[in-house]
Design a protein around this motif. Structure first.
Motif, mmCIF file in Angstrom:
data_model
loop_
_atom_site.group_PDB
_atom_site.id
_atom_site.type_symbol
_atom_site.label_atom_id
_atom_site.label_comp_id
_atom_site.label_asym_id
_atom_site.label_seq_id
_atom_site.Cartn_x
_atom_site.Cartn_y
_atom_site.Cartn_z
ATOM 1 N N PHE A 2 0.857 -1.274 -0.303
ATOM 2 C CA PHE A 2 -0.074 -0.226 0.057
ATOM 3 C C PHE A 2 1.005 1.299 -0.050
ATOM 4 O O PHE A 2 0.490 2.264 -0.755
ATOM 5 C CB PHE A 2 -0.887 0.151 1.337
ATOM 6 C CG PHE A 2 -1.709 1.333 1.366
ATOM 7 C CD1 PHE A 2 -2.682 1.384 0.453
ATOM 8 C CD2 PHE A 2 -1.677 2.222 2.292
ATOM 9 C CE1 PHE A 2 -3.655 2.672 0.563
ATOM 10 C CE2 PHE A 2 -2.141 3.423 2.502
ATOM 11 C CZ PHE A 2 -3.160 3.571 1.668
ATOM 12 N N ARG A 3 1.989 1.277 0.918
ATOM 13 C CA ARG A 3 2.821 2.464 0.741
ATOM 14 C C ARG A 3 3.488 2.628 -0.487
ATOM 15 O O ARG A 3 3.688 3.766 -0.842
ATOM 16 C CB ARG A 3 3.775 2.267 1.963
ATOM 17 C CG ARG A 3 3.225 2.441 3.344
ATOM 18 C CD ARG A 3 4.430 2.294 4.211
ATOM 19 N NE ARG A 3 3.868 2.208 5.636
ATOM 20 C CZ ARG A 3 4.320 1.895 6.912
ATOM 21 N NH1 ARG A 3 5.983 1.772 6.573
ATOM 22 N NH2 ARG A 3 3.812 2.048 7.920
ATOM 23 N N PHE A 4 3.873 1.505 -0.990
ATOM 24 C CA PHE A 4 4.506 1.683 -2.487
ATOM 25 C C PHE A 4 3.665 2.424 -3.422
ATOM 26 O O PHE A 4 3.862 2.969 -4.137
ATOM 27 C CB PHE A 4 5.035 0.233 -3.093
ATOM 28 C CG PHE A 4 5.566 0.394 -4.237
ATOM 29 C CD1 PHE A 4 6.706 0.837 -4.664
ATOM 30 C CD2 PHE A 4 4.755 -0.146 -5.295
ATOM 31 C CE1 PHE A 4 7.410 0.958 -6.026
ATOM 32 C CE2 PHE A 4 5.241 -0.105 -6.612
ATOM 33 C CZ PHE A 4 6.303 0.421 -6.752
ATOM 34 N N PHE A 6 1.092 4.142 -2.653
ATOM 35 C CA PHE A 6 0.613 5.544 -2.390
ATOM 36 C C PHE A 6 1.778 6.386 -2.642
ATOM 37 O O PHE A 6 1.554 7.469 -3.323
ATOM 38 C CB PHE A 6 0.452 5.576 -0.916
ATOM 39 C CG PHE A 6 0.035 6.954 -0.376
ATOM 40 C CD1 PHE A 6 -1.091 7.309 -0.400
ATOM 41 C CD2 PHE A 6 1.231 7.770 0.232
ATOM 42 C CE1 PHE A 6 -1.401 8.647 -0.065
ATOM 43 C CE2 PHE A 6 0.725 9.058 0.786
ATOM 44 C CZ PHE A 6 -0.442 9.366 0.714
ATOM 45 N N LEU A 7 3.140 5.949 -2.516
ATOM 46 C CA LEU A 7 4.148 6.904 -2.893
ATOM 47 C C LEU A 7 4.302 7.005 -4.736
ATOM 48 O O LEU A 7 4.508 7.908 -5.147
ATOM 49 C CB LEU A 7 5.396 6.419 -2.285
ATOM 50 C CG LEU A 7 5.631 6.311 -1.140
ATOM 51 C CD1 LEU A 7 7.036 5.937 -0.639
ATOM 52 C CD2 LEU A 7 5.885 7.832 -0.869
#
Length: 158
Positions: A2-4, A6-7
């Motif tokens: 998810f962080r990947f 999002f970034l």
């Protein structure tokens, strides 16, 4: 993951805007807009021709009873390239055109295949395969060329 993502969705537009501003300063605003439109048109035509070629290769491989792994990967790369080329921007166009180059696709496929092989062999060394979780003997796999006939009756009730 998810962080990947999002970034990715935050950084890619920021980088694209910065690149478009820098290119517009060098070649002009209208020329930059024309460049983005032309790359989208040329990219769409390339994606169409390579996509149709990949589809024909998949169909011919399946007609011969072979698994079209390479052709499916080519089709996936062409789809991703089409998305990237239709997205306005310079960086996405560069990555899209790179995915349309057969040499780049082959190197990417080889890298992904080696990663998949390493992961599969690591899973096999632990004594359990992700594909065989039950203990009874499995039936022999059917060849793709053998047709399957399902017999039954059909009655329409309105």
């Amino acid at each position: 993951m998810f962080r990947f993502l999002f970034l990715l969705f935050i950084l890619v537009p920021i980088i694209e805007i910065a690149l478009l501003i820098q290119v517009a300063d060098v070649i002009g605003g209208f020329t930059t807009i024309a460049l983005v439109i032309i790359t989208a048109i040329v990219g769409a035509k390339l994606v169409r021709t390579q996509g149709m070629g990949a589809l024909q290769n998949v169909q011919s491989q399946m007609a011969q009873g072979q698994m079209p792994g390479k052709e499916l990967f080519t089709g996936l790369c062409v789809i991703i390239a089409g998305i990237l080329l239709l997205t306005p921007g310079i960086m996405t166009d560069v990555f899209g055109f790179l995915l349309l180059a057969p040499g780049i696709r082959n190197k990417l496929a080889a890298g992904l295949a080696s990663q998949a092989t390493v992961r599969m062999s690591a899973g096999m060394q632990q004594g359990s395969s992700p594909f065989t979780q039950h203990t009874h003997a499995e039936p022999e796999p059917r060849k793709m060329s053998e047709p399957t006939t399902i017999d039954g009756e059909y009655e329409r009730k309105d």
